[in-house]
Design an enzyme around this catalytic site. Sequence first.
Site, PDB file in Angstrom:
ATOM      1  N   THR A  23      39.504  37.509  47.681  1.00  0.00           N
ATOM      2  CA  THR A  23      39.334  38.551  48.691  1.00  0.00           C
ATOM      3  C   THR A  23      39.447  37.927  50.075  1.00  0.00           C
ATOM      4  O   THR A  23      38.778  36.936  50.369  1.00  0.00           O
ATOM      5  CB  THR A  23      37.968  39.234  48.519  1.00  0.00           C
TER       6      THR A  23
ATOM      7  N   ALA B 124      41.685  40.934  44.770  1.00  0.00           N
ATOM      8  CA  ALA B 124      41.164  42.150  44.159  1.00  0.00           C
ATOM      9  C   ALA B 124      41.570  43.360  44.993  1.00  0.00           C
ATOM     10  O   ALA B 124      41.388  43.385  46.211  1.00  0.00           O
ATOM     11  CB  ALA B 124      39.649  42.064  44.045  1.00  0.00           C
TER      12      ALA B 124
ATOM     13  N   TYR C 254      30.865  43.548  39.303  1.00  0.00           N
ATOM     14  CA  TYR C 254      31.490  44.791  39.736  1.00  0.00           C
ATOM     15  C   TYR C 254      31.443  45.828  38.608  1.00  0.00           C
ATOM     16  O   TYR C 254      30.769  45.625  37.604  1.00  0.00           O
ATOM     17  CB  TYR C 254      32.895  44.510  40.259  1.00  0.00           C
TER      18      TYR C 254
ATOM     19  N   ARG D 251      39.321  28.217  46.377  1.00  0.00           N
ATOM     20  CA  ARG D 251      39.173  27.645  47.717  1.00  0.00           C
ATOM     21  C   ARG D 251      40.151  26.497  47.983  1.00  0.00           C
ATOM     22  O   ARG D 251      40.654  26.366  49.102  1.00  0.00           O
ATOM     23  CB  ARG D 251      37.727  27.182  47.915  1.00  0.00           C
TER      24      ARG D 251
ATOM     25  N   HIS E 278      39.878  43.494  36.643  1.00  0.00           N
ATOM     26  CA  HIS E 278      38.698  42.773  37.144  1.00  0.00           C
ATOM     27  C   HIS E 278      37.470  43.233  36.356  1.00  0.00           C
ATOM     28  O   HIS E 278      36.919  44.293  36.601  1.00  0.00           O
ATOM     29  CB  HIS E 278      38.511  43.041  38.637  1.00  0.00           C
TER      30      HIS E 278
ATOM     31  N   GLN F 177      45.319  41.951  40.782  1.00  0.00           N
ATOM     32  CA  GLN F 177      44.009  42.205  40.191  1.00  0.00           C
ATOM     33  C   GLN F 177      43.536  43.597  40.611  1.00  0.00           C
ATOM     34  O   GLN F 177      43.430  43.892  41.804  1.00  0.00           O
ATOM     35  CB  GLN F 177      42.991  41.156  40.636  1.00  0.00           C
TER      36      GLN F 177
ATOM     37  N   HIS G 269      32.016  39.292  37.796  1.00  0.00           N
ATOM     38  CA  HIS G 269      31.299  39.114  39.065  1.00  0.00           C
ATOM     39  C   HIS G 269      30.447  40.298  39.514  1.00  0.00           C
ATOM     40  O   HIS G 269      30.296  40.537  40.715  1.00  0.00           O
ATOM     41  CB  HIS G 269      32.280  38.739  40.174  1.00  0.00           C
TER      42      HIS G 269
END
EC number: 1.3.1.-
Length: 376
Positions: A33, A64, A183, A323, A178, A106, A181
């Site tokens: 994101t 996402a 969601y 990252r 997705h 995603q 995490h």
Amino acid sequence: MVHAPAKEAIPLLTPYKMGQLELSHRVVLAPLTRCRSYGHVPQPHAAVYYSQRATNGGLLIAEATVISPTAQGYPDTPGIYTQQQIEAWKPIVDAVHRKGALFFLQIWHVGRVSTTDFQPNGQAPISSTDKQITPDDSGMVYSKPRRLRTDEIPQIVDDFRRAARNAIESGFDGVEIHGAHGYLLDQFMKDSANDRTDEYGGNLENRCRFAVEVIDAVVAEVGAHRVGIRLSPFDNYMDCFDSNPVALGSYMVQQLNKHPGFLYCHMVEPGMAIVEGRRKITHGLLPFRKQFNGTFIAAGGYDREEGNKVVADGYADLVAYGRLFLANPDLPRRFELDAPLNRYDRSTFYTQDPVVGYTDYPFLEEIDEESTTTYA
């Protein structure tokens, strides 16, 4: 400065066939994101960002992307539910394809990880439950959600289906559902967030029913060979955890295997352990890797050494990097040369700047040129 290729074999840089798709290496861009799609519409600067990270035969998973107006929970995240959004994605996908890379989208619904500010007409976010997320240390307060009625769930399933169809219309090679995490799909799957008494709550099969219906619908729409999923059974994110994550992960893998040719399962590691003063990945995904019939992607804090090891050991087929790839657009090249990596700047992860912290991370060649430049 001249970087010589590393002498040892580099498992991450070996070719791999994912279904009918030919990959030249195993280094995958994880979905990240970035909050730079103004008004929830993808922007031209995303074409620069993604094409920078594209290599011939590489796999990128786009950030996402929300499937409907109720799916939103963050500023300026992209959507895939209007014609304007579909058209806006096309030049971004084209830019990636021109580099010879594969591109998956995603598709995402945040569920209760939202506030009334993001919801149509200021309504409450929807979820498996009406339990509000406990405020975290950041001070973020999410709105109290509304529990979805049983008869509303088919509409959300259809939103995922249409999002998948729209992604293919935009030119994507496939979609990643997705399911991780904390969601919406995760909220239904995990017993800490699912307190329902209908056929979508209670035992494991019932809690997973919504996610399975989404998988079935998306596969029916675009084909199993174009569908992957991200799962995080061990995750405890946004007050969303499960009392038996191994059973949860195993059950979901069994459901994926019911679709011959289901392309990939992308799972997040349980976490890190400190071993002899170093952070080590705990490698808790092995049971699922052994059970799943398709391509297995591992994610969660991997570096070059760990990534090479899990590919060499057969623990994972591909490794997703977040990252490190964000900060190093030429990450596969740097891994090849065992070159130093740019450090990421966490403060720019979610800003709206179209350049800073987004497309201005230098390539290795740019650093080398700067290091050899002399000034009068």
